[in-house]
Each structure stands twice: as structure tokens, then as C-alpha cells.
Enzyme design. Structure first.
Site, PDB file in Angstrom:
ATOM      1  N   THR A   1      37.229  55.759  63.880  1.00  0.00           N
ATOM      2  CA  THR A   1      36.441  56.866  63.357  1.00  0.00           C
ATOM      3  C   THR A   1      37.290  57.655  62.362  1.00  0.00           C
ATOM      4  O   THR A   1      38.491  57.843  62.578  1.00  0.00           O
ATOM      5  CB  THR A   1      35.840  57.745  64.487  1.00  0.00           C
ATOM      6  OG1 THR A   1      35.082  58.794  63.869  1.00  0.00           O
ATOM      7  CG2 THR A   1      36.897  58.345  65.392  1.00  0.00           C
ATOM      8  N   GLU A   2      36.661  58.063  61.261  1.00  0.00           N
ATOM      9  CA  GLU A   2      37.372  58.658  60.127  1.00  0.00           C
ATOM     10  C   GLU A   2      38.239  59.842  60.522  1.00  0.00           C
ATOM     11  O   GLU A   2      39.239  60.143  59.864  1.00  0.00           O
ATOM     12  CB  GLU A   2      36.387  59.165  59.059  1.00  0.00           C
ATOM     13  CG  GLU A   2      35.562  58.097  58.408  1.00  0.00           C
ATOM     14  CD  GLU A   2      34.214  57.942  59.064  1.00  0.00           C
ATOM     15  OE1 GLU A   2      34.177  57.579  60.249  1.00  0.00           O
ATOM     16  OE2 GLU A   2      33.208  58.184  58.376  1.00  0.00           O
ATOM     17  N   ASN A   3      37.817  60.557  61.550  1.00  0.00           N
ATOM     18  CA  ASN A   3      38.535  61.776  61.912  1.00  0.00           C
ATOM     19  C   ASN A   3      39.777  61.508  62.754  1.00  0.00           C
ATOM     20  O   ASN A   3      40.328  62.443  63.326  1.00  0.00           O
ATOM     21  CB  ASN A   3      37.596  62.775  62.607  1.00  0.00           C
ATOM     22  CG  ASN A   3      36.887  62.186  63.799  1.00  0.00           C
ATOM     23  OD1 ASN A   3      36.365  61.079  63.724  1.00  0.00           O
ATOM     24  ND2 ASN A   3      36.867  62.914  64.895  1.00  0.00           N
ATOM     25  N   GLY A   4      40.227  60.245  62.797  1.00  0.00           N
ATOM     26  CA  GLY A   4      41.572  60.016  63.287  1.00  0.00           C
ATOM     27  C   GLY A   4      41.723  59.434  64.670  1.00  0.00           C
ATOM     28  O   GLY A   4      42.667  59.787  65.386  1.00  0.00           O
TER      29      GLY A   4
ATOM     30  N   SER B   1      44.109  57.920  58.324  1.00  0.00           N
ATOM     31  CA  SER B   1      42.813  57.354  58.673  1.00  0.00           C
ATOM     32  C   SER B   1      42.167  56.702  57.452  1.00  0.00           C
ATOM     33  O   SER B   1      41.626  55.588  57.540  1.00  0.00           O
ATOM     34  CB  SER B   1      41.903  58.447  59.228  1.00  0.00           C
ATOM     35  OG  SER B   1      40.672  57.894  59.637  1.00  0.00           O
TER      36      SER B   1
END
Lengths: 224, 239, 224, 239
Positions: C49-52, C91
């Protein structure tokens, strides 16, 4: 004082006096590393090494080295409480991003324009640059520690560098074995000199004009 | 060296009208609610700081944090990737009324622009946005038969960051996915202000586990039991 | 099967069948997130997920949420053993650097050229892009899951997108409520369709020519 | 998903003639000695892999590791920042004889080019090298009245990495300053091969403390009690 000039340790001591409390500092490989020994009482500087350590301390005792814990000169170091490890891209983000307060580097030549030559003697052999070209554009202040003249007596402070450049217009202060000199508006401005050397003698050992502006103090350092 | 300050007011000293302010967090995770609310309290009491440019992934949610700053009238412009949320009223109303500016940036480009600001990289090429409205007017170049957009670094006057542990030197760790943009913003702001859930002695944070080395941090204030934006939202809290 | 078309869950199930064992996968916000539920037995995909976060799992039970542990859609998630946290630049290094095997995204429109429009309805309101413009250029394979037509019956698969683009020439496979279609050499190549729909009917619901190449299979999914 | 392989030979499968190989480490810290020596053993036995381009901060020291690869005649070219060392004979002799190529890159630029390779950034601007011989012929541009040099990403066919802990998913930690270039190289190579001092079960590495997430890693081989280049050097070992 041997030979009427400062030893490397004394030059390093003088440079250390200008490091503010709380400063983040990178020291060049070799003789500049000595600066760390002379942090003035009551001031805490934090030392950065390009290979990914902040807040390292003295060398360990011989036999106590951990070779995974070294500085940019590949010498064994120790950690202080509050140290941090990081990878090379983060390390040079610190450098290039302007997060270091000062970098103190060695020099083959420094020009009155602030140009620095410290990576190649231009004589063939194996060239090596390391982190110097990043440091000269990163730290907020670039200082040089150096002998005032070369081993064969030629000036290291010059009008224009003759050797391959490390950086253009980057150095702002030079601590030599004879004097402390600021670089301001493309001029060498003499701030301090050893008391026993006359202005004329110092000028004769310098490859560009020394400007006097607001007085020259005696360069006074302890016996070390 | 001691970067600790006594309270939120001292931490926020020097945050002034017209500044650009990076705010850590992705949605509610990592949002430095106490710093934001203290800034709102100051604005209500003194009329300053106003006309702020906020840089965050989002544009606020509900009536707390960034949304409450917008409601209070402190925000002139937002640079973000995703100004929608569960309850985006604060931003949406002002935006549709033309009262707040928006620079929409693809999320990866936003992250990389902030990192570049902190790393001294004035510009870089990315494929993101190529051929879209968000890259209009930007220079492009081809490398190995592929086209890319030139993007500029992003810096700010201030970063407001929520950390988990901190020491007096400013070394930080974060809590789980609350890390997100915070380590990047800490690098890219002239003044990085951190609220940490706990302040520990130097050496208590394993040097291997430091996420933000202290060199990127200017001030640390301890805020135990910090509020969580999502929880405040769900409880219907307004600030 | 309701209304003679696949449900969102069934479209997600079909998309999940093409995820290889060991694949690194990013799922778009909303309906694409359902793909994670249908990983085939014996295959282990790792979700990004993009948020890490890498290697997250199912949503926690209600009341068990940790709001510092969310996905890009701001929904609470859990961790699997071997998860990792990282910041947003790392990320998107994973995304942009080509380290994801597949990203499965939603769409307003997909063109036979592979162009994708999924961030702006172009009708004013508040625009929001998130990580979609990075994902379409980063993952090795970009797939779309979507209804075959809009709520008012207009084709979502078109010759040229009429809405603002997310990316140019990036989508290679589309899973719709009626069919599975590859995009190859600027053509929609029909691979699978629901058995009860004729080719003609499907073509009528599609805004660009459907090419047949090497046969069309029945699109078969379980009741979910 | 299991990235573990049984031995060094299996780990190094597919490393072939003419490849570009990133080698983690800064001097001896982080040098993956066992991987390098296994590659030398294969070269001696089979004549392959030769004509390699090595990417490392340095160019070897003494008669082990990279220096031993050069001595063995496997290396066609080195991309590095600092090819000097305490005992640089292996590189120096071949370089002065014109038998090995050298691309000298400022250290921060080398790090950033590798990161860019891993992060999908084809080119970026940096001040480093401006006005020097190392930037000759490179495009420059001005941003806010300052000039910068355009530098390209750097990728490789293979990265050889030494880690401290690893799990079967490829998550890694490093030991102290042995981290250096390794996390960047792991991102930038098509095939990332790791020797780890210990392999642990997934979950045994705290998700907050993972330095290289497994997505960047292809193979992991356990090498307990790895040799340390500096120690080998000082003991006068030749491989």
C-alpha cells in the site's frame, strides 16, 4: 612551535575553535580528522561521516576495533549515545541538502575565488574523489585546513587553481600553518597571522593578494 | 545539544503569517493533532499565523486538524495529492467558493519532490503524470526511448511532525504506518518541529532503528497520549 | 449472477486468478481492494500500500482498529508476519522503480490504446489523484477491474478517453462485469466473455472494436 | 514465497559474462566476501563470469574480495568514487597498464544515481561536480540562479549484498556502518543476491526496523560468521 609554523594538530585546534555548540560537522579524510579532538570545552558538536554514521566518537583502543564501524577514511570509530546509522543516499541527502553546518577539508590549492582543488594532483596515477565534490556544495560553510605552502615551498593559496577543481567558489575560510584567511568577494582577507611573521613575509608565501580589512589579530594556539 | 522545548507554544514559536507548512501524516495516521490545534488556538487568540500554504497528502477530514485550520480561515493554499476524505466539507466548501488554492500533485511525485527538497536535488524526471493535465506546461525529456516529466523540489518554512520516540538530539522513530511523509518533510523544512509521544535518553533508541536522524530536527516537544484524527472524527469532535 | 453480469466481488475474483505465486501487488482504492480476498489456494501474494506497508492482511474486527495501521484507502488493516514499514519516498520507489508485479485499478474509462482515465470526472468538483499516476507507470502490469458500462449504460471501454487521463498506454488487461479483454497493439483483444452474451451484444456495449484472436473462452466465476 | 537458497553456488546462479554487478560495502564494512569468493572460485573453475563491470564505492584492498576478483582477471571496468585503499595494488597495476576501465563518480552522486535506478528516476540534477573534470560534457541547467549537473540513473544486472538478518521474504537488516550502499543497490539491480549472517522466521524482524523490504530482494543465502575484509587484509590473506 616547530619551524616557526603551526603543526597540523595546532591548525586543527584553531579550526575547532570556530565550531559552534550544536554544530553538525563533517571532517575530510586524513589531517582534518584531527579537528574532532579539539572541540572546545562546553560545546557539543555532532560529527557526520559520509558512510552513514552521525554522532561518532574517538577511535577505539587497538584490538578493540569493529571493522563494521568505520569512518570515511576507513578508520575504526566508536559511537556516542544518540548515534544513528543510515544508508549512503540519506547520508548525502544530509550533505547535499544543506544540513551540515560546516565541512572542514584538506586542500592541494585554494583560490581567492573560493575554488578548491583537493582530489587530483593532475599527474596521472589513480584519481579518487570520494565525497569531496558533494561536500563542497552541501555544507553551509566550507573551511580548509592546510599547510600554507607545499613541501617544496610553493604557495597553496593562489589566484587560480592549477590543479583539477573539486568545487568552484565554495571555500569561505582557510586555516593554514601561518594564518587564518577568509574568502570574501573573490579576495583573500587576512584575519589572523602568527605574530612573528611580517605581513610582507606572509604575502611572499601567498600566491594572491592578501587584503586587510578591519584589522589582523595574532594567531595564537596552545602547544599541543 | 538539547532540542527539547517545554510546551506546544514554545515548539511553535516562529511559525508566522504566509509561511509554507508541511504537515506529516496520511489521513489521520501521523497527523500531529496537538501541534495543529495549538496553532489554531494561537490564530484564534492573535490572528496569526494566517495565509498559510499547507503541504500534506490530504486536505483534512471532519472538524479537527487540517480541516479545523481551514475552518478557522488560516489556510490560503494546499499542495496535496488527494483532497477528498470521509468528511471533506472544510476544504470542499472553501475550494468551490474559490477561497482556497489547490496544487494537485501525484502522490509519488509529491513524496519525491519533498525528498528532493531535503536532499539538495533541485529537479528530477519522473514518468508520473506524463500526457496528463497535471504535467501540462512542464518540460519533458526522453531517456532510452521513454518520455518523462521534469519536476521541481519542494521545500517549506516549517514541518510539523508526529513521532513515537525522540531523544534530545532529535533522533526519531514513528509508529507503524504513521511514518508515511514525516521523515521526508523533516528533511525538507527550514524549521522541523516534532511532537513525540515519548522522549527518551540518547542511546535509548537503537542507532540501527532511528528513522529520522536528529540532524533533520530542530525542536521536540513531548505529547504523551496524542489524539488520533480518525478517532476524533468518529467521535464527532470539532476543534 | 444478478442482472446477467458479474458482481464486483466476482470481477475481483477473476482478477485474483491471474496473480502469480510470490507476486507483489498494489490494489487501487475501493472495489479493487476486494481482489485481496480471492487469492487462489496455495499462492502467496504480497500486498503493497502506497502509504508505506508491505505484506498487510485482512481488515481487523470492528473495534479492533489501530488507526496508525491503514491502507491507501484509509481503511484499517492488519499485518502478516514479515511485514515492513517504510516512508513514502521508499514506497513510491517500489512503485516507480518497477518492483511491483501488478497494480489492479478502477477506471472511469479505458481506451483501446491502453490509456486510462480514473481520477477526474472532468465535471468540476474537487479533483483528487492520489498514487494512480505513479502506479500506472510503475507496476510491471496494469490491470483494470470495472463495470463494462457506466450506470447510465454508456461504454467504459472506448476508442479514446473523453475524461482527463491518468496515464497513456499503460493498461494491458481489463476485467469487466461481462468480459476479460487484453490490450495489445492498440486493440481490445477479447479473451473471455460470459457465455450467455453474444459477441454482437458485447460489441454493442463496447465503445471500440473487439478483436478476436486465438479464440474466446467462457468467463466462469463462482457464486460469491 | 521462499527466497532462501541452499548455498553460495545456488545463490550466484545466472551471474554471467559481461554483466554489471553492484557490490555492497564501503571499504571492508559490508563487503559480501563469501559471495565474491564463490564467484572467483567459479571463474577459476569454469572461466566465467568474466568481463564484469563492478559498481562499488572502492576498487578493492589487498588480495581478497574485489581486489581478488581483479587479480583473477574477471573485471573489465569499475564504477566507483574512491579507487585508493591501504593496499590498492590489484586495481592500480591493471589501471596503469590500461587493462581495466574506470568511471570515477563523486560519492554522493554515485549513491543518488543508484537510488534513482531503483526508484525509477531516469535523471536528476545535482550541484556535485559542477565546473570540474568529472562533469565535463554533461548537460547543466540553472534553478533559482544556481547551476546543476544532470546525472543519469545507474542500474545493474546483479547486486551482491551482505546483510545481518534476513527472513525468507527477503526483509533485511544490516550491521552498523556496513549498511552504506547496500539498501540502494538492492533496489537498483535486476537480480539481488544476499548473504545474511542469520536467517530468521518472518515476523522476527520488527517491521519498524526492516531496512530493506523483501520486495527488493531475490535470493538469500545464510553465511554465519562471515569474513571481514579488513580483518582478512590485516591477516595478509590472499584468495
Amino acid at each position: 612551535m616547530k619551524d616557526n609554523k603551526l603543526s597540523n594538530a595546532q591548525i586543527a585546534w584553531r579550526a575547532a575553535q570556530d565550531i559552534a555548540d550544536g554544530a553538525y560537522v563533517n571532517l575530510g579524510i586524513g589531517f582534518p580528522e584531527m579537528v574532532a579532538r579539539f572541540a572546545p570545552e562546553g560545546r557539543e558538536a555532532i560529527f557526520h561521516t559520509e558512510n552513514g554514521v552521525l554522532n561518532f566518537g574517538e577511535a577505539p583502543a587497538e584490538g578493540e576495533e569493529d571493522w563494521d564501524l568505520i569512518n570515511a577514511g576507513k578508520k575504526a570509530i566508536t559511537l556516542k549515545p544518540g548515534a544513528a546509522f543510515f544508508h549512503h543516499a540519506d547520508s548525502f541527502a544530509m550533505v547535499r541538502g544543506g544540513h551540515l553546518d560546516v565541512a572542514i577539508l584538506g586542500a592541494y590549492e585554494v583560490a581567492e575565488t573560493g575554488d578548491l582543488a583537493n582530489w587530483s594532483t593532475g599527474r596521472g596515477g589513480v584519481p579518487a574523489v570520494g565525497g569531496a565534490m558533494d561536500l563542497v556544495h552541501g555544507a553551509r560553510r566550507i573551511a580548509v585546513v592546510t599547510e600554507h605552502v607545499t613541501k617544496d615551498g610553493r604557495p597553496k593559496l593562489v589566484e587560480r587553481c592549477s590543479l583539477p577543481l573539486t568545487g568552484v567558489g565554495c571555500v569561505t575560510r582557510v586555516y593554514t600553518s601561518l594564518a587564518v584567511i577568509d574568502i570574501d568577494a573573490n579576495r583573500f582577507v587576512l584575519r589572523e597571522k602568527l605574530a612573528h611573521i611580517s605581513l610582507e613575509a606572509l604575502q611572499a608565501l601567498t600566491g594572491a593578494k592578501l587584503v586587510i580589512e578591519g584589522g589582523v589579530s595574532d594567531l595564537v594556539v596552545p602547544e599541543i | 545539544m538539547d532540542k527539547r522545548v517545554a510546551d506546544l507554544e514554545a515548539a511553535l514559536e516562529g511559525v508566522e503569517d504566509g509561511m509554507s507548512v508541511m504537515v506529516g501524516g496520511f489521513g489521520g495516521s501521523g497527523a500531529p493533532i496537538e501541534l495543529l490545534h495549538a496553532l489554531i488556538d494561537r490564530f484564534r487568540a492573535t490572528g496569526s499565523p494566517g495565509r498559510l500554504t499547507l503541504i500534506n497528502n490530504n486536505a483534512g477530514n471532519g472538524r479537527v486538524g487540517i480541516a479545523a485550520m481551514i475552518d478557522a480561515g488560516m489556510v490560503e493554499r494546499i499542495i496535496c495529492s488527494f483532497p477528498r476524505s470521509a468528511d471533506p466539507r472544510a476544504f470542499t466548501e472553501r475550494y468551490l467558493a474559490g477561497e482556497i488554492g489547490l496544487e494537485l500533485v501525484p502522490q509519488g511525485t509529491l513524496a519525491e519532490r519533498i525528498r528532493a527538497g531535503g536532499a539538495g536535488i533541485p529537479a528530477f524526471y519522473t514518468p508520473a503524470g506524463l500526457g496528463t493535465a497535471l504535467a501540462e506546461g512542464k518540460p519533458t525529456a526522453r531517456f532510452e526511448e521513454k518520455s518523462y516529466v521534469l519536476e521541481r523540489w519542494l521545500k517549506a518554512d516549517v514541518a510539523l511532525i508526529k513521532a513515537e520516540s525522540a531523544d534530545r538530539l532529535g533522533n526519531l522513530t514513528y509508529r507503524r504506518a504513521a511514518r508515511n511523509f514525516s521523515p521526508l518533510m523533516a528533511m525538507a523544512a527550514a524549521l522541523t518541529i516534532v511532537q513525540a509521544t515519548r522522549i527518551v535518553a540518547p542511546g535509548q533508541i537503537d542507532p540501527e532503528a532511528v528513522v529520522t536522524p536528529g540532524i533533520f530536527v530542530d525542536r521536540v516537544v513531548e505529547v504523551p497520549d496524542p489524539q488520533q484524527e480518525e478517532a476524533l472524527m468518529r467521535a464527532g469532535v470539532s476543534h
